[in-house]
Motif scaffolding. Sequence first.
Motif, PDB file in Angstrom:
ATOM      1  N   GLY A 141       1.279   3.752  27.489  1.00 14.47           N
ATOM      2  CA  GLY A 141       0.117   4.024  26.647  1.00 14.47           C
ATOM      3  C   GLY A 141      -0.103   2.946  25.612  1.00 14.47           C
ATOM      4  N   MET A 142       0.986   2.420  25.033  1.00 13.07           N
ATOM      5  CA  MET A 142       0.864   1.349  24.044  1.00 13.07           C
ATOM      6  C   MET A 142       0.406   0.054  24.703  1.00 13.07           C
ATOM      7  N   LYS A 143       0.882  -0.210  25.917  1.00 12.99           N
ATOM      8  CA  LYS A 143       0.413  -1.394  26.645  1.00 12.99           C
ATOM      9  C   LYS A 143      -1.093  -1.331  26.850  1.00 12.99           C
ATOM     10  N   GLN A 144      -1.595  -0.144  27.221  1.00 13.56           N
ATOM     11  CA  GLN A 144      -3.035  -0.030  27.444  1.00 13.56           C
ATOM     12  C   GLN A 144      -3.800  -0.203  26.145  1.00 13.56           C
ATOM     13  N   ARG A 145      -3.228   0.240  25.023  1.00  8.06           N
ATOM     14  CA  ARG A 145      -3.891   0.036  23.737  1.00  8.06           C
ATOM     15  C   ARG A 145      -3.920  -1.444  23.358  1.00  8.06           C
ATOM     16  N   LEU A 160     -15.868  -2.726  30.766  1.00  5.90           N
ATOM     17  CA  LEU A 160     -15.770  -2.053  32.061  1.00  5.90           C
ATOM     18  C   LEU A 160     -14.338  -1.583  32.242  1.00  5.90           C
ATOM     19  N   MET A 161     -14.162  -0.338  32.641  1.00 10.60           N
ATOM     20  CA  MET A 161     -12.817   0.230  32.763  1.00 10.60           C
ATOM     21  C   MET A 161     -12.657   0.829  34.159  1.00 10.60           C
ATOM     22  N   ASP A 162     -11.704   0.296  34.920  1.00  8.60           N
ATOM     23  CA  ASP A 162     -11.467   0.760  36.286  1.00  8.60           C
ATOM     24  C   ASP A 162     -10.185   1.589  36.324  1.00  8.60           C
ATOM     25  N   GLU A 163     -10.351   2.920  36.333  1.00  7.69           N
ATOM     26  CA  GLU A 163      -9.213   3.852  36.330  1.00  7.69           C
ATOM     27  C   GLU A 163      -8.173   3.447  35.278  1.00  7.69           C
ATOM     28  N   PRO A 164      -8.573   3.241  34.030  1.00  9.47           N
ATOM     29  CA  PRO A 164      -7.656   2.645  33.053  1.00  9.47           C
ATOM     30  C   PRO A 164      -6.460   3.515  32.692  1.00  9.47           C
ATOM     31  N   PHE A 165      -6.571   4.838  32.866  1.00 14.99           N
ATOM     32  CA  PHE A 165      -5.486   5.721  32.444  1.00 14.99           C
ATOM     33  C   PHE A 165      -4.795   6.398  33.620  1.00 14.99           C
ATOM     34  N   ASP A 169       1.031   9.395  32.221  1.00 14.33           N
ATOM     35  CA  ASP A 169       1.260  10.838  32.297  1.00 14.33           C
ATOM     36  C   ASP A 169       0.153  11.556  31.526  1.00 14.33           C
ATOM     37  N   THR A 170       0.067  12.868  31.724  1.00 11.53           N
ATOM     38  CA  THR A 170      -1.038  13.650  31.163  1.00 11.53           C
ATOM     39  C   THR A 170      -1.111  13.529  29.649  1.00 11.53           C
ATOM     40  N   PHE A 171       0.028  13.596  28.967  1.00  9.13           N
ATOM     41  CA  PHE A 171       0.035  13.527  27.505  1.00  9.13           C
ATOM     42  C   PHE A 171      -0.553  12.205  27.029  1.00  9.13           C
ATOM     43  N   ASN A 172      -0.068  11.079  27.580  1.00 13.35           N
ATOM     44  CA  ASN A 172      -0.575   9.770  27.167  1.00 13.35           C
ATOM     45  C   ASN A 172      -2.028   9.573  27.566  1.00 13.35           C
ATOM     46  N   ARG A 173      -2.402  10.117  28.713  1.00 11.88           N
ATOM     47  CA  ARG A 173      -3.792   9.986  29.152  1.00 11.88           C
ATOM     48  C   ARG A 173      -4.731  10.693  28.178  1.00 11.88           C
ATOM     49  N   TYR A 174      -4.387  11.921  27.801  1.00 11.59           N
ATOM     50  CA  TYR A 174      -5.223  12.656  26.852  1.00 11.59           C
ATOM     51  C   TYR A 174      -5.262  11.949  25.503  1.00 11.59           C
ATOM     52  N   HIS A 175      -4.109  11.437  25.068  1.00  7.65           N
ATOM     53  CA  HIS A 175      -4.053  10.742  23.779  1.00  7.65           C
ATOM     54  C   HIS A 175      -4.954   9.503  23.792  1.00  7.65           C
ATOM     55  N   LEU A 176      -4.899   8.727  24.877  1.00  8.11           N
ATOM     56  CA  LEU A 176      -5.718   7.515  24.935  1.00  8.11           C
ATOM     57  C   LEU A 176      -7.194   7.830  25.119  1.00  8.11           C
ATOM     58  N   GLN A 177      -7.506   8.929  25.775  1.00  8.30           N
ATOM     59  CA  GLN A 177      -8.908   9.338  25.853  1.00  8.30           C
ATOM     60  C   GLN A 177      -9.460   9.619  24.458  1.00  8.30           C
ATOM     61  N   THR A 190     -20.551  -0.461  24.334  1.00  6.67           N
ATOM     62  CA  THR A 190     -20.981   0.200  25.557  1.00  6.67           C
ATOM     63  C   THR A 190     -19.826   0.193  26.548  1.00  6.67           C
ATOM     64  N   ILE A 191     -19.574   1.342  27.179  1.00  3.93           N
ATOM     65  CA  ILE A 191     -18.444   1.465  28.098  1.00  3.93           C
ATOM     66  C   ILE A 191     -18.915   2.046  29.428  1.00  3.93           C
ATOM     67  N   ALA A 192     -18.504   1.398  30.524  1.00  5.53           N
ATOM     68  CA  ALA A 192     -18.707   1.939  31.869  1.00  5.53           C
ATOM     69  C   ALA A 192     -17.337   2.173  32.476  1.00  5.53           C
ATOM     70  N   LEU A 193     -17.091   3.406  32.871  1.00  6.43           N
ATOM     71  CA  LEU A 193     -15.768   3.837  33.333  1.00  6.43           C
ATOM     72  C   LEU A 193     -15.847   4.288  34.780  1.00  6.43           C
ATOM     73  N   VAL A 194     -14.982   3.731  35.620  1.00  3.65           N
ATOM     74  CA  VAL A 194     -14.829   4.201  36.994  1.00  3.65           C
ATOM     75  C   VAL A 194     -13.658   5.173  37.031  1.00  3.65           C
ATOM     76  N   THR A 195     -13.872   6.337  37.619  1.00  3.58           N
ATOM     77  CA  THR A 195     -12.808   7.325  37.691  1.00  3.58           C
ATOM     78  C   THR A 195     -13.054   8.275  38.856  1.00  3.58           C
ATOM     79  N   HIS A 196     -11.991   8.959  39.311  1.00  2.00           N
ATOM     80  CA  HIS A 196     -12.188  10.113  40.175  1.00  2.00           C
ATOM     81  C   HIS A 196     -11.557  11.346  39.529  1.00  2.00           C
ATOM     82  N   ASP A 197     -11.391  11.263  38.198  1.00  2.00           N
ATOM     83  CA  ASP A 197     -10.893  12.371  37.396  1.00  2.00           C
ATOM     84  C   ASP A 197     -12.100  13.068  36.766  1.00  2.00           C
ATOM     85  N   ILE A 198     -12.431  14.244  37.266  1.00  2.00           N
ATOM     86  CA  ILE A 198     -13.634  14.946  36.826  1.00  2.00           C
ATOM     87  C   ILE A 198     -13.568  15.285  35.341  1.00  2.00           C
TER      88      ILE A 198
END
Length: 261
Positions: A141-145, A160-165, A169-177, A190-198
Motif C-alpha cells: 500500500g505504501m509503494k502504491q502511495r 490513468l489507473m489500470d487495476e491499481p489496487f 489485500d482488502t484492508f489496504n485496498r479500502y484504505h487506498l481508495q 481528473t482520473i480514469a480507472l480501469v477495474t473489474h471490481d464493481i
Amino acid sequence: MSQSPIIKIKNVNKSFPNKKTSTQVLNEVSLEINRGETISILGESGCGKSTLLNIIGGFEKADEGQVILDGKIVSRPTRKCIMLFQNYGLFPWKSALKNVELGLEGSDLTAKERRERALHYLNVVGLEGKGELFPHEVSGGMKQRVAIARALALQPEMILMDEPFAALDTFNRYHLQDELLRIQAKEKTTIALVTHDIDEAIYLSDRIFIMHANPGRIHKEINIQLSKPRDRSHSDFQHYRKLIFEEFHFNREHSPIEFHI
C-alpha cells in the motif's frame, strides 16, 4: 467539478494481429471525460478496457478514430496524462523521495525545487517522514502511495489507473481508495480507472462506463448520484451494485464473468 470535457474519445477502433488474421479489440468507442471527475471503465477480462486506457495515454495508437486531450490530438505519451500500474514501477535502489523526484528530472525545476515538490506530494499521500525509506522497507500500500505521489508531482491534467489496487489485500485496498478520494478532492485531478471490481467502481466514480467484449464497446454509462465518501452497506450503494449486475448476462450457456465484489 467542471463540466467541460478534458478528454474526447471519438469512434476508436483497434485490432491486433492474430496469426494470419486479426482480432478486433475495440469497436467504435466514443466517450467524454469531464475535467476534475473520476470515471471507471468496468468490464470482464478481455473486453479491451486496458487497451482503451493505453490509447488514451498515447501508449497505443488507434486504427481509426482519435483521442483529444485538452484540445489536442493524442499521438504519444505526455506529462499531461500519467499512467499508474498495479506493479508500482518503483526503482528498488532509490528511496521513496528519489523515486518521486525521478519523474521531475528533465523539468525546468532546480534540484531544491524538485526535492520540495517531491516532499510536498509525499505529505499529500500520507507519507510524511517516510521519504528515506526504500521500496523493500515498505508495504504494498505504501509503494502504491509513492507511485501516486510521483504521478501527482508532475501535476498532470489526468491520471490513468489500470487495476491499481488489485494486488493489495482488502484492508489496504479500502484504505487506498479512501486516500485516493481525499487526494482527488484536494488536487482536482481528473482520473480514469480501469477495474473489474464493481464495488470499487461505485465507491470511487462519478460515472461508470460498462464495456462488453467481442469486440470491446461501451454498453452503458451510469451516473453515480451519491455524495462522497460512500457507505458500501447503504441501500443506495446496493441499488447501483444490482443495476450493474443486471447489465451483464449471466446464464448457464456462458462461463461466469469474473468480478470482484
